[in-house]
Write an enzyme that holds these catalytic residues in place. Structure first.
Site, PDB file in Angstrom:
ATOM      1  N   ASN A 168       0.820  -1.224   0.000  1.00  0.00           N
ATOM      2  CA  ASN A 168       0.000   0.000   0.000  1.00  0.00           C
ATOM      3  C   ASN A 168       0.850   1.269   0.000  1.00  0.00           C
ATOM      4  OD1 ASN A 168       0.759   0.504   2.653  1.00  0.00           O
ATOM      5  ND2 ASN A 168      -1.079  -0.396   3.535  1.00  0.00           N
ATOM      6  N   LYS A 219      -3.694   2.395   0.443  1.00  0.00           N
ATOM      7  CA  LYS A 219      -3.927   2.521   1.871  1.00  0.00           C
ATOM      8  C   LYS A 219      -5.186   3.368   2.085  1.00  0.00           C
ATOM      9  CE  LYS A 219      -1.239   3.250   6.125  1.00  0.00           C
ATOM     10  NZ  LYS A 219       0.141   3.308   6.653  1.00  0.00           N
ATOM     11  N   GLU A 279      19.005 -16.875  13.666  1.00  0.00           N
ATOM     12  CA  GLU A 279      18.423 -17.169  14.977  1.00  0.00           C
ATOM     13  C   GLU A 279      16.972 -16.698  15.079  1.00  0.00           C
ATOM     14  OE1 GLU A 279      21.308 -15.601  14.443  1.00  0.00           O
ATOM     15  OE2 GLU A 279      22.831 -17.000  15.141  1.00  0.00           O
TER      16      GLU A 279
END
Lengths: 649, 649
Positions: free
Chosen positions: B204, B266, B384
């Site tokens: 968006n 948006k 990780e």
């Protein structure tokens, strides 16, 4: 922070090493071909690791040719003057290739053969992974995936701050290409058009425990890097001509950074371990044979080109027109807003202050600085690791970075923050929207572990202002403070309780309520200060004296004031908008536990997972509002032992 | 961990909401086109945010069409039975689009209109960012860049553990594409060939504070994703036919995951905010007008397809032949080795136990499990964040993950660890090579902040065994423990001091030396236990009685034993191979500070930046070896107040 600045001396090492003649006195300038130099580097890698009895020779051997060519023909660096602003910067992102770093330093005459063999011994500057104990090492590495993001910070510094043409070269391992932080760096560098940055990727195919994902599929790396906007050059990393050509192309390329993707052989030069799994992080079994097979110890000398210019790093002009912001007593302002205002004001006074933010500057209020000083503001988008790494890079060049995000999201950069003191870095980080007081956004946005994370960082400073005047003053104090500094700020506006003229100091505190017959001391910080004052005033009406301490400096902490209060009142209560562990409560207990008669300390903290609610409801639900403080005081004064604040199962 | 399992009830919300009729009773099955449903979602997004007075309607509106089509035509999920093993999984990596999550739940009949309007209110299951308080929410999101890595964990689970054909759909924001963890996820998913995973990227163009790096340059995303081995499909995210076709293609594609890169607007559907900056995270100013313009409240019902099969998740066969490992007193073994042995043994007994490692399994000793149970071991390479995220995904499907790396490098996943309790996750993490005792590798490899990080995690369990028997036993105990569990292990072999038959328990400790007239209590954990014993034996020869407590369970901690010892000896010393803050010292002080007469506590910990040295030299340099313990005891008994362990500036 003198404890972090300990520069180890090797003078006490002489008895532990077989000291050959210092070659710096006897060797003529510039001798040996690139291949000769590479062979010498290999020999020295093996010797250093052998002397240490540990280290990563196989990972160093793979990159020896690459670095021999770089140092011999492309690097510009005055090793006699490592602080020369014009020096190229070299970062070993694969920090475990430290034997190669030190072999290179011997080859350029920066360290002696004697010192080379102190590798990894106590007191040596030649640590297991490189650190700035050596003046030619910009920043510490050894946690993979950090060197390149820091290199991006150096290249940004060259381009936008120092405004000098030096180049940043970063040697990366292929194993670390899996770390997300590498891709934050690739993205940032390409978007910023950093053609003053070259990543040299040592594709030796083998990680610690076995093959990497892509092995020798150099195309896999090229595709990714080109898609990210980098120039990708594939070379045989043991072909010195090919390496030479690649470096030439990298330096000549404008508008985008270059990655040299080098096919190499792990353990290259030692047939018994070449390209074999199971030889990571181990010295050779037959080092003497390997050295002999490579032709033995040599004393070739690499004369690295010195910068031709006399570059002087740019400094931003300053102005004393702007005044540090101040608020009147009773004003309401958020400490995050005070942070932004104070940092912007400081920027006018100090040309070395720069700011970075992780795409939340309209929340952290770093946007106030960004508007005032757009040339010194770095938008890092949502990439907190890259943001902290860039700050570490900038400070290594003498700039004073302030980086901000939500307190919660700074945990994203935990490993970079942990490594910063090993880089001897002086950086300020600010975490906004700390604690449950943010209200309805819920626990994902609440920093509840940030104080614990930052307190545990070696040599750190941790502050948590309760009002705007404190926050503004602390910004200025932290700007002169060494080490990793952290300021915690809050989302909601709070009442200004600190007179604008009152001194605020690191290691200080404020006593807000105090009577001769105080029965209890309440130690608070940030939003809970206001709850504690409200509780004290309420209890005062019932004739119960409560001493209230605003403990805005959490590390260092005001031991004397806390111990004095404890001596008077006996009982102490701590109240914090943070998890029960690692924060204010722990800090206060630490300060008091070394007294002759430590007091009883009861801690109010966030012990259950919050959900959505208003800010006031959150403080109430967590048991850290005025009502709970009042209740806890009453309980402690009437009953014993108290059921409140027990930390047992 | 009952405190983390609090399922909020909405029964107490009725007085705070305008409760319309519960539509579940009155609406016929399956009504409305995809466009109708999308319009209803938009209306409900606006209404929920308006009722809350906060939230992210603009970020939700952009994805309404995408999700309407997914739920209406492609998702397979039995909303009446969210624990159906065959259900597709949906993760909102852009967790701030929570109004869309809840609007969808109303559309499928899972929640009432009344509950929709409890959004973000205290006691509501509809939190600011989605959490598993709602049974249809797999995991908590809200820290960007986490949902996709967790989705990879779910897709790995489907493929390799559950062995069921369900699909995992992850809605991502374009802003979060800058987080490195996303690229760890893209890399892992493609390498694993996860064609049961689809990422829907809601491009968006606007982040929180302004435009994203790539705006509407969909090609920028396609290039990157294709280079990473994904199928990339570009669509207009408001064209329901195009979305439909993209989902169809995604499900039909074998061998690689698909990313649907959707160009969206948006704020779509509300002209006053469409595609305009400055409307992030704010309810609409004129919600009623916007709802009216969209046609008002409707009651369309989406009938999501239920799984046709009756899939039963695979379970690995178990065998009771393998015995948990045990060591004889006096044996020497590293706790990391005991971890690997015990986990492998547990794997034979329990088919739900799985292991993950970050390319250091030959160091953490997870490789022992990997060899024994290769089908249940996941190599996450050096990533990780993805490793912890995968563990969170796996546990949400009922598996019991143990993930390991160096203690130092688990800080890389700090934000994922912080979020795990919000996901109600039960995971075990093991950090090896903790502390200075690793020796010459230097501080970059030393975990010195890990205890602080894990103690502060809500509801966590933290253990630190001193010998192999303890470590092995703790692995079994943690496998049954809820919440985030952390075991700290050491690199060097230590002597076995715990008899193999002696019980070890969470919240327990061991008293190793005890005499009636003990003058001092020394509390140690891990490697320092052995130093404390050695100091006590030395002092005993001089007639000084020292009580030694092995505090292997740091959270919960053995309050009773510590308080008993403190009552007898008065003075307490803590010794830890960890930073001075947040670890054993803080935990012990917390346990003792709520006594009637708290003792004086002196802490020996790592207060200066270590360099390279042998393990023994490191312990000595840090002041945490037997010699320093002995000296501290003597100082405390002869002088007062003691100069040791001061925590002031």
């Amino acid at each position: 922070m003198p404890i972090l600045r300990r520069r180890a001396s090797v003078s006490d090492m002489t008895e532990t090493t077989n000291a050959p003649t210092d070659i710096r006195e006897t060797t003529p300038a510039a001798s040996g071909s690139a291949a000769d130099v590479a062979r010498q580097l290999r020999v020295d890698i093996i010797r250093a690791s052998d002397a240490a009895g540990s280290g990563h020779p196989s990972s160093s051997l793979s990159a020896a040719d690459l670095m021999a060519v770089l140092y011999k023909s492309h690097l510009t660096h005055d090793f006699d003057n490592p602080s020369n602003d014009d020096n190229d910067r070299v970062v070993f992102s694969k920090g475990h290739a430290s034997p190669l770093v030190y072999a290179l330093l011997r080859a350029v005459g920066a360290i002696s053969d004697e010192e080379l063999l102190t590798y990894r011994k106590r007191g040596s500057r030649l640590e297991g992974h490189p650190t700035p104990h050596l003046p030619w090492v910009e920043v510490a590495t050894g946690s993979l995936g950090q060197g390149l993001p820091i290199g991006v910070g150096l290249a940004l510094t060259a381009r936008h701050l120092d405004r000098l043409p030096y180049h940043t070269w970063v040697l990366c391992g292929d194993s670390e290409m899996t770390e997300g932080s590498m891709w934050e760096a690739f993205e940032h560098a390409a978007h910023a058009g950093l053609d003053n940055l070259t990543a040299i990727i040592d594709v030796n195919r083998l990680g610690q425990r076995g093959p990497t994902r892509h092995g020798w599929d150099l195309d896999a790396y090229s595709r990714r890097l080109e898609a990210f906007g980098w120039q990708a050059l594939q070379v045989d990393g043991h072909d010195v001509k090919a390496c030479d050509e690649a470096y030439r192309t990298a330096k000549a390329t404008a508008g985008r950074p270059t990655a040299i993707i080098a096919r190499t052989v792990k353990g290259r030069g030692v047939p018994s371990i070449e390209n074999r799994d199971g030889h990571h992080g181990k010295p050779l079994e037959d080092a003497d044979d390997a050295v002999a097979a490579l032709g033995g110890v040599t004393h070739h000398r690499v004369e690295v080109a010195k910068p031709s210019g006399r570059g002087i790093a740019h400094r931003f002009s300053t102005s004393f027109e702007a005044r540090s912001p101040r608020w009147d007593l009773g004003d309401k302002a958020a400490t995050r807003a005070a942070y932004g205002e104070a940092l912007a004001a400081l920027g006018y006074e100090r040309g070395d202050v720069v700011a970075l933010d992780g795409e939340v500057s309209n929340s952290t209020k770093a946007d106030i600085f960004a508007k005032a000083h757009p040339e010194r503001f770095f938008e890092c988008y949502i990439a907190e690791q890259q943001m902290v790494a860039a700050a570490v890079g900038m400070q290594s060049r003498g700039w004073r970075p302030f980086a901000s995000s939500f307190a919660a999201f700074l945990t994203r950069a935990g490993d970079f923050i942990r490594m910063a003191p090993i880089s001897h870095a002086d950086i300020c980080l600010t975490g906004s929207h700390a604690g449950t007081s943010i209200g309805p956004d819920g626990p994902s946005q609440m920093g509840l572990e940030d104080l614990a994370m930052f307190r545990a960082v070696l040599g750190s400073t941790v502050v948590y202002p309760s009002d705007a005047n404190q926050a503004a003053r602390l910004v200025r104090l932290l700007a002169d403070r060494g080490g990793v500094c952290y300021m915690r700020t809050n989302r909601p506006a709070t009442e200004v309780l600190t007179p604008p003229q009152e001194p605020v100091r690191l290691g200080g505190s404020r006593v807000l309520r105090q009577q001769r017959d105080d029965a209890v001391t309440v130690v608070a910080a940030g939003v809970t200060v206001h709850e504690a004052v409200s509780a004290a005033d309420q209890l005062s009406e019932d004739g119960i004296g409560v001493r209230v301490i605003d403990c805005y400096s959490i590390k260092p902490i005001d031991v004397a004031t806390l111990q004095d209060a404890a001596r008077v009142t006996g009982t102490v209560i701590t109240v914090e908008d943070h998890a029960a562990e690692g924060g204010l409560g722990d800090a206060v207990r630490e300060a008091l536990a070394d007294s002759d008669e430590p007091p009883r300390v009861t801690s109010l903290a966030v012990r259950q997972l919050p959900a959505s609610a208003t800010g006031a409801e959150q403080l109430h639900a967590a048991g850290i509002d005025a009502a709970h403080i009042t209740e806890t005081v009453r309980d402690l004064l009437t009953a014993s032992p108290s059921p409140v604040g027990s930390t047992a199962l």
